[in-house]
Design a protein around this motif. Structure first.
Motif, mmCIF file in Angstrom:
data_model
loop_
_atom_site.group_PDB
_atom_site.id
_atom_site.type_symbol
_atom_site.label_atom_id
_atom_site.label_comp_id
_atom_site.label_asym_id
_atom_site.label_seq_id
_atom_site.Cartn_x
_atom_site.Cartn_y
_atom_site.Cartn_z
ATOM 1 N N THR A 1 2.209 1.724 -3.620
ATOM 2 C CA THR A 1 1.116 2.245 -4.467
ATOM 3 C C THR A 1 0.835 3.614 -4.089
ATOM 4 O O THR A 1 0.717 4.705 -5.142
ATOM 5 N N LEU A 2 0.824 4.183 -2.924
ATOM 6 C CA LEU A 2 0.849 5.536 -2.476
ATOM 7 C C LEU A 2 1.909 6.310 -2.985
ATOM 8 O O LEU A 2 1.505 7.606 -3.608
ATOM 9 N N SER B 1 0.855 -1.212 -0.134
ATOM 10 C CA SER B 1 0.036 -0.111 0.096
ATOM 11 C C SER B 1 0.946 1.263 0.127
ATOM 12 O O SER B 1 0.529 2.422 -0.641
ATOM 13 N N SER C 1 3.163 10.564 -9.591
ATOM 14 C CA SER C 1 2.497 10.617 -11.005
ATOM 15 C C SER C 1 1.889 12.085 -10.703
ATOM 16 O O SER C 1 1.690 12.551 -12.409
ATOM 17 N N LEU C 2 1.666 12.506 -9.749
ATOM 18 C CA LEU C 2 1.121 13.908 -9.757
ATOM 19 C C LEU C 2 2.330 15.052 -9.731
ATOM 20 O O LEU C 2 1.774 16.043 -10.273
ATOM 21 N N ASP D 1 3.730 5.988 -5.672
ATOM 22 C CA ASP D 1 3.609 5.706 -7.114
ATOM 23 C C ASP D 1 2.557 6.884 -7.484
ATOM 24 O O ASP D 1 2.697 7.744 -8.451
ATOM 25 N N ARG D 2 1.425 7.051 -6.795
ATOM 26 C CA ARG D 2 0.372 7.832 -6.973
ATOM 27 C C ARG D 2 0.925 9.286 -6.929
ATOM 28 O O ARG D 2 0.522 10.075 -7.672
ATOM 29 N N GLU D 3 1.711 9.449 -5.799
ATOM 30 C CA GLU D 3 1.992 10.964 -5.408
ATOM 31 C C GLU D 3 2.863 11.316 -6.760
ATOM 32 O O GLU D 3 3.074 12.502 -7.094
ATOM 33 N N LYS E 1 -2.787 20.355 -6.549
ATOM 34 C CA LYS E 1 -2.664 19.115 -6.163
ATOM 35 C C LYS E 1 -0.777 19.038 -5.975
ATOM 36 O O LYS E 1 -0.514 18.400 -4.782
#
Length: 492
Positions: A8-9, A5, A15-16, A11-13, A100
């Motif tokens: 994943t978090l 998790s 990407s932004l 990676d999401r950060e 963001k």
């Protein structure tokens, strides 16, 4: 949260988050050794490395700003305004994406980040309009003599901006400089570089000529010493701590350059008798929680008439105890983290010092969890006047409360420090409001609310809180020099 998790978090950060680079002479430069790594203060995940400007990069930035100034200075004001307003339009179009980025690197609530971007756009629009109303003078004189007073852009500007309002502060400085016809080298905070890159990108895409706006990161001591000492730079503007501001002012003085300094504060809040103290306490909690108290104008020292004290502190603590603290992306969160581990440690040290001196913790007082830089919104009651919470700018979600018998005592406590930026007062007495307006030592005073100046009103401090003003009818003054031309019309 398990390891999968967390990955994943992260990676999401990422990407932004944008790639961070220097911007010099119209070109992005990313292939430099990293100086630090940007962290998300809510998760402590690493977002990106920040490149470090070399001596060669700084020399290029200075030369680019020199060339850019000569182009921009000679661009008609109407044409400059068109480019600035195109940049503002792009800024507004990209608000959601930039907000963001701001929340990822700063931690503030997403809605607060969006509001900061709108505030930033207002600065550009105000200063652009002001640039079209910048007039010289013709002084009446004897026959065959013209006396002209010209206002001309001062030259390349070196601007240093902080991490707490990375968009707003950068806008304050670049908007006035660009509107005046000056070029800029912006040294933005390494802890919030993504916001600065996004801002610069808007004006690059708007068609700003190369060299007019440059962006650097790296060793603050190296950058400040190099840029300020150069004969190319003509004005130094800074927002940040009093200590750093004094150091930069010394560097500028050695080079005989003017400065514009917006420095630290420790805003007093005077609460009189005969007011709705409980309601003011609730308003104070909202005002103090904004940006986790990490704003130079944040209300910090609450100086309360003894008749209003219990109701005010009780209400304030009740709201603070109920606030939801968490990641700025969560829609139900009311306050985000502090920006970094240093602020977390400073907040705990301030609370511990107050407790040791006899203060009572009415709300909060400790870190929340063990991941992310979350500190509980804190109300300290019965705080001794020599405690750190009353003498040192908290720059965090800490409110120190003291009781006083009358307005004379309140003013004495409020004016006892060497700083004087923002201040607040709540009273139903016109006589007391007039006394406070005359006698409270500050640059900005809000009476019966917690508002701060917009683009149309000046902002700045007195005493150790700074030199000069940003915003308002005179927002461009620091960026101009006055030239007197005495021209004889007689034939020679």
């Amino acid at each position: 949260m398990n390891e999968v998790s967390l990955r994943t978090l992260e990676d999401r950060e990422r990407s932004l988050y944008p790639k961070i680079g220097l911007f010099i002479d119209g070109q992005w430069i990313c292939d430099r050794d990293p100086w630090i790594e940007v962290k998300n203060p809510s998760t402590e995940n690493i977002l990106a490395p920040v490149p470090k400007a070399t001596d060669e990069d700084l020399a290029r930035a200075l030369n680019a700003a020199d060339r850019g100034f000569r182009v921009w200075r000679d661009t008609p004001p109407q044409e400059r305004v068109k480019i600035i307003l195109k940049g503002v339009a792009l800024l507004r179009e990209r608000t959601d994406d930039i907000a963001k980025i701001l929340t990822l690197e700063n931690g503030k609530h997403l809605a607060d980040a969006q509001a900061e971007i709108e505030r930033c756009a207002n600065f550009y629009e105000w200063d652009a309009a002001q640039s079209l109303r910048t007039f010289g003078l013709i002084v009446p004189g004897e026959p065959q003599m013209q006396k002209l007073i010209l206002r001309q852009p001062i030259g390349p500007v070196v601007a240093f901006t902080p991490w707490n309002v990375p968009m707003s502060s950068a806008a304050r400085k670049t908007s006035a400089a660009l509107a005046s016809g000056c070029s800029v080298i912006l040294k933005a905070a390494e802890e919030t570089p993504g916001t600065a890159c996004a801002l610069v990108k808007c004006f690059e895409d708007a068609g700003l000529p190369a060299g007019v706006l440059n962006l650097v990161f790296g060793d603050p001591a190296q950058i400040s010493a190099t840029l300020i000492a150069s004969p190319i730079s003509r004005l130094v503007t800074f927002t940040g701590s009093t200590g750093v501001g004094k150091h930069l002012t010394e560097l500028a003085a050695r080079a005989m350059k003017p400065v514009l300094m917006e420095l630290g504060g420790n805003a007093p809040v005077l609460v009189g008798d005969g007011v709705n103290a409980a309601e003011i306490g609730r308003l104070a909690a909202v005002g103090k929680a904004r940006a986790s108290g990490q704003i130079c104008a944040s209300p910090s020292r609450f100086i309360i008439h003894e008749a209003s004290y219990d109701d005010f502190v009780g209400s304030f603590a009740e709201v603070f105890n109920s606030l939801k603290v968490g990641d700025g992306f969560a829609p139900d969160v009311q306050m985000g983290p502090v920006a970094n581990a240093r602020r977390l440690a400073a907040a705990q040290s301030m609370v511990d010092d107050a407790k040791q001196r006899g203060a009572r913790v009415a709300a909060g007082g400790q870190r929340i969890g063990n991941r992310g830089y979350f500190f509980a919104p804190t109300v300290l009651a019965e705080v001794p006047l020599d405690a750190d919470a009353m003498t040192v700018e908290p720059f965090g979600p800490i409110a120190a409360c003291v009781s006083v018998p009358d307005l004379d005592a309140a003013l004495s406590v409020a004016n006892s420090l060497s700083v004087g930026l923002a201040a607040y007062a709540f009273t139903n007495s016109l006589h007391d409001a007039e006394r406070i307006s005359r006698n409270l030592e500050c640059g900005v005073l809000a009476i019966n609310h917690f508002g701060t100046p917009d683009a149309d009103t000046p902002f700045g401090g007195v005493k150790d809180s700074g030199i000069g003003r940003e915003g308002g009818p005179s927002s461009l003054d620091a960026y101009f020099v006055t030239r007197t031309v005495l021209q004889s019309t007689a034939r020679v």
